[in-house]
Write a protein that holds these residues in place. Structure first.
Motif, PDB file in Angstrom:
ATOM      1  N   CYS A 119     -13.649  -0.843  -0.529  1.00  0.00           N
ATOM      2  CA  CYS A 119     -13.670  -0.380   0.554  1.00  0.00           C
ATOM      3  C   CYS A 119     -12.637   0.624   1.084  1.00  0.00           C
ATOM      4  O   CYS A 119     -12.201   1.409   2.517  1.00  0.00           O
ATOM      5  CB  CYS A 119     -13.223  -1.502   1.941  1.00  0.00           C
ATOM      6  SG  CYS A 119     -14.239  -3.009   1.587  1.00  0.00           S
ATOM      7  N   THR A 120     -11.999   1.229   0.210  1.00  0.00           N
ATOM      8  CA  THR A 120     -11.070   2.522   0.211  1.00  0.00           C
ATOM      9  C   THR A 120     -11.421   3.607  -0.525  1.00  0.00           C
ATOM     10  O   THR A 120     -11.720   3.537  -1.758  1.00  0.00           O
ATOM     11  CB  THR A 120      -9.491   1.716  -0.424  1.00  0.00           C
ATOM     12  OG1 THR A 120      -9.463   0.835   0.264  1.00  0.00           O
ATOM     13  CG2 THR A 120      -8.385   3.007   0.074  1.00  0.00           C
ATOM     14  N   ARG A 121     -11.368   4.799   0.116  1.00  0.00           N
ATOM     15  CA  ARG A 121     -11.443   6.106  -0.491  1.00  0.00           C
ATOM     16  C   ARG A 121     -10.386   6.892  -0.245  1.00  0.00           C
ATOM     17  O   ARG A 121      -9.636   6.721   0.635  1.00  0.00           O
ATOM     18  CB  ARG A 121     -12.699   6.754   0.203  1.00  0.00           C
ATOM     19  CG  ARG A 121     -14.123   5.933  -0.028  1.00  0.00           C
ATOM     20  CD  ARG A 121     -14.744   6.215  -1.298  1.00  0.00           C
ATOM     21  NE  ARG A 121     -15.806   5.289  -1.549  1.00  0.00           N
ATOM     22  CZ  ARG A 121     -15.810   3.966  -1.712  1.00  0.00           C
ATOM     23  NH1 ARG A 121     -14.587   3.386  -2.158  1.00  0.00           N
ATOM     24  NH2 ARG A 121     -16.785   3.296  -1.947  1.00  0.00           N
TER      25      ARG A 121
ATOM     26  N   TYR B 205      -4.782   8.948  -2.080  1.00  0.00           N
ATOM     27  CA  TYR B 205      -5.000   7.859  -1.155  1.00  0.00           C
ATOM     28  C   TYR B 205      -4.111   7.671  -0.334  1.00  0.00           C
ATOM     29  O   TYR B 205      -2.769   7.407  -0.701  1.00  0.00           O
ATOM     30  CB  TYR B 205      -5.450   6.408  -1.917  1.00  0.00           C
ATOM     31  CG  TYR B 205      -6.457   6.339  -2.831  1.00  0.00           C
ATOM     32  CD1 TYR B 205      -7.517   5.682  -2.398  1.00  0.00           C
ATOM     33  CD2 TYR B 205      -6.550   7.239  -3.817  1.00  0.00           C
ATOM     34  CE1 TYR B 205      -8.748   5.593  -3.063  1.00  0.00           C
ATOM     35  CE2 TYR B 205      -7.775   7.000  -4.716  1.00  0.00           C
ATOM     36  CZ  TYR B 205      -8.897   6.295  -4.342  1.00  0.00           C
ATOM     37  OH  TYR B 205      -9.929   6.127  -5.030  1.00  0.00           O
TER      38      TYR B 205
ATOM     39  N   SER C 258      -3.916   5.571   2.749  1.00  0.00           N
ATOM     40  CA  SER C 258      -3.947   4.178   3.168  1.00  0.00           C
ATOM     41  C   SER C 258      -4.822   3.296   2.216  1.00  0.00           C
ATOM     42  O   SER C 258      -5.821   3.729   2.148  1.00  0.00           O
ATOM     43  CB  SER C 258      -4.670   4.030   4.608  1.00  0.00           C
ATOM     44  OG  SER C 258      -4.657   2.793   5.146  1.00  0.00           O
ATOM     45  N   ILE C 259      -4.388   2.367   1.679  1.00  0.00           N
ATOM     46  CA  ILE C 259      -4.797   1.668   0.437  1.00  0.00           C
ATOM     47  C   ILE C 259      -4.902   0.148   0.779  1.00  0.00           C
ATOM     48  O   ILE C 259      -3.962  -0.564   1.009  1.00  0.00           O
ATOM     49  CB  ILE C 259      -3.889   1.830  -0.646  1.00  0.00           C
ATOM     50  CG1 ILE C 259      -3.695   3.247  -0.936  1.00  0.00           C
ATOM     51  CG2 ILE C 259      -4.438   1.027  -1.731  1.00  0.00           C
ATOM     52  CD1 ILE C 259      -2.620   3.410  -1.986  1.00  0.00           C
ATOM     53  N   GLY C 260      -6.175  -0.303   0.810  1.00  0.00           N
ATOM     54  CA  GLY C 260      -6.685  -1.806   0.998  1.00  0.00           C
ATOM     55  C   GLY C 260      -7.390  -2.073  -0.258  1.00  0.00           C
ATOM     56  O   GLY C 260      -7.081  -1.733  -1.475  1.00  0.00           O
TER      57      GLY C 260
ATOM     58  N   ARG D 210      -5.982   6.657   7.793  1.00  0.00           N
ATOM     59  CA  ARG D 210      -6.952   5.454   7.863  1.00  0.00           C
ATOM     60  C   ARG D 210      -8.362   5.813   7.567  1.00  0.00           C
ATOM     61  O   ARG D 210      -9.197   4.919   7.414  1.00  0.00           O
ATOM     62  CB  ARG D 210      -6.457   4.591   8.619  1.00  0.00           C
ATOM     63  CG  ARG D 210      -5.246   3.883   8.516  1.00  0.00           C
ATOM     64  CD  ARG D 210      -5.249   2.592   9.623  1.00  0.00           C
ATOM     65  NE  ARG D 210      -6.024   1.829   9.691  1.00  0.00           N
ATOM     66  CZ  ARG D 210      -5.855   0.601   8.833  1.00  0.00           C
ATOM     67  NH1 ARG D 210      -5.023   0.437   8.006  1.00  0.00           N
ATOM     68  NH2 ARG D 210      -6.718  -0.370   8.988  1.00  0.00           N
TER      69      ARG D 210
ATOM     70  N   GLY E 239       0.921  -1.079   0.100  1.00  0.00           N
ATOM     71  CA  GLY E 239      -0.004   0.089   0.037  1.00  0.00           C
ATOM     72  C   GLY E 239       0.766   1.407  -0.064  1.00  0.00           C
ATOM     73  O   GLY E 239       1.844   1.284  -0.210  1.00  0.00           O
TER      74      GLY E 239
ATOM     75  N   ARG F 238     -10.552   4.078   4.901  1.00  0.00           N
ATOM     76  CA  ARG F 238     -10.566   2.627   4.821  1.00  0.00           C
ATOM     77  C   ARG F 238     -12.229   2.464   5.501  1.00  0.00           C
ATOM     78  O   ARG F 238     -12.567   3.076   6.702  1.00  0.00           O
ATOM     79  CB  ARG F 238      -9.707   2.033   5.651  1.00  0.00           C
ATOM     80  CG  ARG F 238      -8.232   2.183   5.058  1.00  0.00           C
ATOM     81  CD  ARG F 238      -7.802   1.642   3.738  1.00  0.00           C
ATOM     82  NE  ARG F 238      -7.920   0.222   3.965  1.00  0.00           N
ATOM     83  CZ  ARG F 238      -6.898  -0.473   4.658  1.00  0.00           C
ATOM     84  NH1 ARG F 238      -5.762   0.396   4.829  1.00  0.00           N
ATOM     85  NH2 ARG F 238      -6.864  -1.580   4.766  1.00  0.00           N
TER      86      ARG F 238
END
Ligand code: SF4
Length: 228
Positions: free
Chosen positions: A199-201, A191, A193-195, A210, A40, A213
């Motif tokens: 579920c990631t904005r 972005y 924090s990247i998941g 975070r 990430g 998330r």
């Protein structure tokens, strides 16, 4: 399983220096240690430290099937750039996915169940052979991580090493720049924090990286760091 006290003491004595910590852990634990990485926004620094300490340390990547294509491209680019020798994809069991998430939309109505299926359960199985797991978690990432130690003994005896636990976002940005590490392509789009993609904005103006998330939900963690 419980961690050997002398190993914990030896590791804690190196906790101020991430490279020395991982070199000591590699010398003590050999193939019984793995790194967990999401590839990430801030993963490059931990992985650079891993490569410097021992590029043969296995790096586990949870292949949830829901990642941004940019994350998969970055995973390949970063592994090549750093010379990591053992990046291993961890997949959820195909039959379980078919039974519990036949439409692929479980994330939309029960994200805890989706994280359990795609992250918590596969990781628990994949990490059974390892006595220690290295993570990139930091105290500065979220209030839920404010007291995170560098060397952590989990209730089941597994060791968690969090070499960057005390580093701030600024420390990390500076060290990434000093080392000339490539950035995740989505960082330029806000972005932090990247998941998984659904579920990631982008974090927007929030001080909490975070916050993007599971935005709008009470959920802040996927469960992989609290399950054991
Ligand atoms: S982060 Fe979202 S898509 Fe990924 S496993 Fe968890 S709920 Fe599912």
């Amino acid at each position: 399983m419980s961690a050997v006290p002398s190993v914990l003491t030896a590791l804690r004595s190196q906790s101020q220096d991430p490279v020395r910590l991982l070199s000591a852990a590699s010398a003590q634990l050999g193939k019984k240690m793995a790194v967990l990485s999401s590839f990430g926004a801030e993963s490059a620094l931990l992985l650079a430290i891993v490569a410097e300490a021992d590029p043969e340390i296995p790096v586990l990547f949870l292949q949830t099937g829901k990642h941004f294509p940019q994350t998969l491209a970055y995973r390949a680019e970063l592994a090549r750039f750093l010379g990591l020798k053992a990046v291993i994809d961890i997949h959820p069991a195909a039959l379980e996915v078919q039974e519990r998430d036949p439409t692929g939309e479980l994330w939309a109505f029960d994200p805890d169940a989706c994280c359990r299926l795609r992250k918590v359960e596969p990781l628990a199985l994949a990490t059974l052979p390892y006595e220690a797991l290295v993570t990139g978690r930091k105290r500065s990432q979220a209030s839920t991580r404010a007291a995170l130690p560098v060397v952590e003994e989990m209730p089941d005896g597994q060791i968690r090493l969090n070499p960057l636990a005390l580093w701030t976002a600024e420390d990390i940005a500076q060290e990434m720049a000093r080392r000339g590490l490539p950035a995740h392509p989505l960082v330029a789009e806000g972005y932090l924090s990247i998941g998984c993609a659904p579920c990631t904005r982008p974090a927007g103006q929030s001080a909490d990286p975070r916050s993007g998330r599971w935005a709008g939900l009470a959920k802040t963690e996927c469960g992989i760091h609290t399950a054991s």
